[in-house]
Design a protein around this motif. Structure first.
Motif, mmCIF file in Angstrom:
data_model
loop_
_atom_site.group_PDB
_atom_site.id
_atom_site.type_symbol
_atom_site.label_atom_id
_atom_site.label_comp_id
_atom_site.label_asym_id
_atom_site.label_seq_id
_atom_site.Cartn_x
_atom_site.Cartn_y
_atom_site.Cartn_z
ATOM 1 N N GLY A 156 0.697 -1.248 -0.059
ATOM 2 C CA GLY A 156 -0.136 -0.072 -0.001
ATOM 3 C C GLY A 156 0.975 1.319 0.002
ATOM 4 N N GLY A 157 1.856 1.150 -0.183
ATOM 5 C CA GLY A 157 2.873 2.390 -0.235
ATOM 6 C C GLY A 157 3.039 3.085 -1.627
ATOM 7 N N HIS A 158 3.816 4.119 -1.412
ATOM 8 C CA HIS A 158 3.975 4.707 -2.773
ATOM 9 C C HIS A 158 5.434 4.689 -3.185
ATOM 10 N N PRO A 159 5.610 4.460 -4.579
ATOM 11 C CA PRO A 159 6.920 3.933 -5.151
ATOM 12 C C PRO A 159 7.804 5.236 -4.882
ATOM 13 N N ILE A 160 9.205 4.687 -4.805
ATOM 14 C CA ILE A 160 10.219 6.038 -4.509
ATOM 15 C C ILE A 160 11.256 5.598 -5.690
ATOM 16 N N ASP A 161 11.588 6.858 -5.918
ATOM 17 C CA ASP A 161 12.717 7.078 -7.129
ATOM 18 C C ASP A 161 13.822 7.074 -6.475
ATOM 19 N N PHE A 162 14.575 5.993 -5.950
ATOM 20 C CA PHE A 162 15.826 5.947 -5.283
ATOM 21 C C PHE A 162 16.909 6.607 -5.650
ATOM 22 N N LEU A 163 17.088 6.519 -6.974
ATOM 23 C CA LEU A 163 18.323 7.067 -7.709
ATOM 24 C C LEU A 163 18.078 8.561 -8.198
ATOM 25 N N THR A 164 17.048 9.188 -8.204
ATOM 26 C CA THR A 164 17.013 10.428 -8.124
ATOM 27 C C THR A 164 16.490 11.108 -6.931
ATOM 28 N N ASN A 165 16.336 10.554 -5.828
ATOM 29 C CA ASN A 165 15.917 11.154 -4.722
ATOM 30 C C ASN A 165 17.477 11.726 -3.651
ATOM 31 N N THR A 166 17.401 13.011 -3.457
ATOM 32 C CA THR A 166 18.717 13.378 -2.607
ATOM 33 C C THR A 166 18.804 12.851 -1.367
ATOM 34 N N GLU A 167 17.519 12.208 -0.808
ATOM 35 C CA GLU A 167 17.754 11.591 0.380
ATOM 36 C C GLU A 167 18.272 10.203 0.380
ATOM 37 N N THR A 168 17.874 9.617 -0.524
ATOM 38 C CA THR A 168 17.957 8.218 -0.552
ATOM 39 C C THR A 168 19.331 7.880 -1.354
ATOM 40 N N PHE A 169 19.836 8.809 -2.432
ATOM 41 C CA PHE A 169 20.814 8.576 -3.162
ATOM 42 C C PHE A 169 22.091 8.187 -2.523
ATOM 43 N N PRO A 170 22.580 9.245 -1.620
ATOM 44 C CA PRO A 170 23.722 8.905 -0.817
ATOM 45 C C PRO A 170 23.985 7.308 -0.331
ATOM 46 N N TRP A 171 22.805 6.822 0.325
ATOM 47 C CA TRP A 171 22.797 5.600 0.932
ATOM 48 C C TRP A 171 22.946 4.571 -0.284
ATOM 49 N N ILE A 172 22.332 4.639 -1.243
ATOM 50 C CA ILE A 172 22.291 3.588 -2.497
ATOM 51 C C ILE A 172 23.898 3.619 -2.974
ATOM 52 N N VAL A 173 24.595 4.817 -3.040
ATOM 53 C CA VAL A 173 26.002 4.874 -3.240
ATOM 54 C C VAL A 173 26.736 4.097 -2.285
ATOM 55 N N LEU A 174 26.488 4.275 -1.005
ATOM 56 C CA LEU A 174 27.509 3.661 0.180
ATOM 57 C C LEU A 174 27.342 2.302 0.034
ATOM 58 N N LEU A 175 25.870 1.711 -0.068
ATOM 59 C CA LEU A 175 25.504 0.262 0.397
ATOM 60 C C LEU A 175 26.016 -0.347 -1.007
ATOM 61 N N SER A 176 25.697 0.097 -2.076
ATOM 62 C CA SER A 176 26.049 -0.555 -3.269
ATOM 63 C C SER A 176 27.489 -0.743 -3.351
ATOM 64 N N ASP A 177 28.404 0.104 -2.967
ATOM 65 C CA ASP A 177 29.748 -0.150 -2.811
ATOM 66 C C ASP A 177 30.239 -1.078 -1.975
ATOM 67 N N ALA A 178 29.603 -1.087 -0.669
ATOM 68 C CA ALA A 178 29.973 -2.168 0.412
ATOM 69 C C ALA A 178 29.656 -3.469 -0.239
ATOM 70 N N TRP A 179 28.464 -3.547 -0.983
ATOM 71 C CA TRP A 179 28.090 -5.076 -1.581
ATOM 72 C C TRP A 179 29.105 -5.252 -2.579
ATOM 73 N N LYS A 180 29.481 -4.395 -3.394
ATOM 74 C CA LYS A 180 30.244 -4.651 -4.418
ATOM 75 C C LYS A 180 31.734 -5.238 -4.078
ATOM 76 N N GLU A 181 32.407 -4.354 -3.014
ATOM 77 C CA GLU A 181 33.712 -4.419 -2.814
ATOM 78 C C GLU A 181 34.030 -5.344 -1.258
ATOM 79 N N MET A 182 33.035 -5.673 -0.524
ATOM 80 C CA MET A 182 33.129 -6.161 0.811
ATOM 81 C C MET A 182 33.909 -7.639 0.600
ATOM 82 N N GLY A 183 33.293 -8.671 -0.369
ATOM 83 C CA GLY A 183 33.971 -9.810 -0.425
ATOM 84 C C GLY A 183 35.402 -9.865 -0.674
#
Length: 309
Positions: A156-183
């Motif tokens: 029942g929620g509203h969709p979020i444009d994560f990659l063009t939202n200034t509040e969510t974008f920094p977290w996408i960058v940090l978490l995607s880098d951690a996922w890519k390089e952690m192993g």
């Protein structure tokens, strides 16, 4: 004396011929560093020149510190510096602890057969380019038909444009880098864990120490020098916030929180042909990185008696 020198040169040449395969292999990285590391240092003088491609490096007129002044006085300078430091320190604070946790979990896992499977799956993203990672993120986070937004709409929620939202974008960058390089980053910590004396764990188990206590009092102190070295090396490149990642993920709506020094240099230095300005920024980053390495090296040496300089 001349005869001794001739004999010494003859012995040296014989040793080179004897180990020619090793020298042949060593030649590749030597040539690479000469072409891509040392030659650019010499051409770095255009940071202090009004460079013209027609006149070349030698023919261009000197302009002193004008290129540095232009960068420091830029309207975007403080925003660029803030964003760059935020992403650099954010990746350091997230990726390193997660890599250590992953390494410890793999090392302490009682199911030995799962280690190679989990380790392979964890460092596999490292070999994927950010173009592919962007496609994965788009499939997951797209506002229209992304998997995450489909789940949000299901409840029942509203969709979020994560990659063009200034509040969510920094977290996408940090978490995607951690996922890519952690192993991949965990490999060095796993190697350090393999060097710990098993008798320390056996003695701790005899004394009744739990798994958490063994990790806290034996594992982490034992790999502290490796952790310090990794952090020290990462601090030297603290102004490199990840051009490839940011170039693929950012867009005009998130420039305020996504534009870093490297992306600005790309636009101003390459697209606008301001090569002197781009080189001046590179020199600035190099000086800051060298200072950070020297300072952090002294601090780390006091903390863990470990140094790389």
């Amino acid at each position: 004396m001349a005869k001794q020198n001739t004999i010494a040169k003859g012995r040296l040449w014989k040793e080179i011929v004897r180990h020619r395969s090793i020298y042949a292999i060593m030649l590749i990285p030597v040539v690479y560093y000469i072409i891509f590391k040392y030659v650019p240092i010499w051409n770095g003088q255009i940071a202090f020149k009004d460079f013209s491609a027609r006149k070349g490096v030698w023919g261009s007129a000197w302009c002193g510190l004008d290129n540095f002044k232009q960068f420091f006085s830029s309207f975007y300078f403080w925003d660029l510096l803030r964003n760059t430091l935020f992403y650099s320190f954010g990746k350091l604070l997230i990726s390193v602890p997660l890599s250590i946790i992953l390494a410890v979990v793999l090392y302490e896992s009682p199911r030995k057969y799962l280690r190679p499977i989990v380790q392979t799956l964890s460092y596999l993203p490292h070999f994927l380019s950010w173009v592919i990672i962007y496609g994965v993120l788009l499939a997951l986070l797209a506002p229209g038909d992304g998997v995450v937004n489909d789940i949000i709409k299901m409840f029942g929620g509203h969709p979020i444009d994560f990659l063009t939202n200034t509040e969510t974008f920094p977290w996408i960058v940090l978490l995607s880098d951690a996922w890519k390089e952690m192993g991949w980053s965990a490999i060095i910590f796993i190697a350090a864990l393999m060097g710990i004396d098993p008798s320390l764990y056996e003695a701790a188990m005899v004394e009744g120490a739990t798994a958490v206590q063994r990790t806290w009092y034996i594992t982490l102190p034992s790999i502290k020098p490796v952790i310090a070295t990794v952090v020290l090396l990462r601090l030297g490149t603290i102004l490199d916030a990840g051009f490839n990642q940011m170039f693929m993920l950012y867009s005009v709506p998130v420039y305020d929180v996504a534009d870093i020094i490297d992306t600005w240099v790309y636009r101003q230095g390459l697209l606008e042909f301001q090569f002197s300005l781009a080189t001046a920024v590179g020199v600035f980053k190099g000086i800051i990185g060298m200072c950070l390495v020297l300072v952090s090296n002294k601090l780390v040496k006091k903390i863990s008696d470990t140094t790389i300089l």
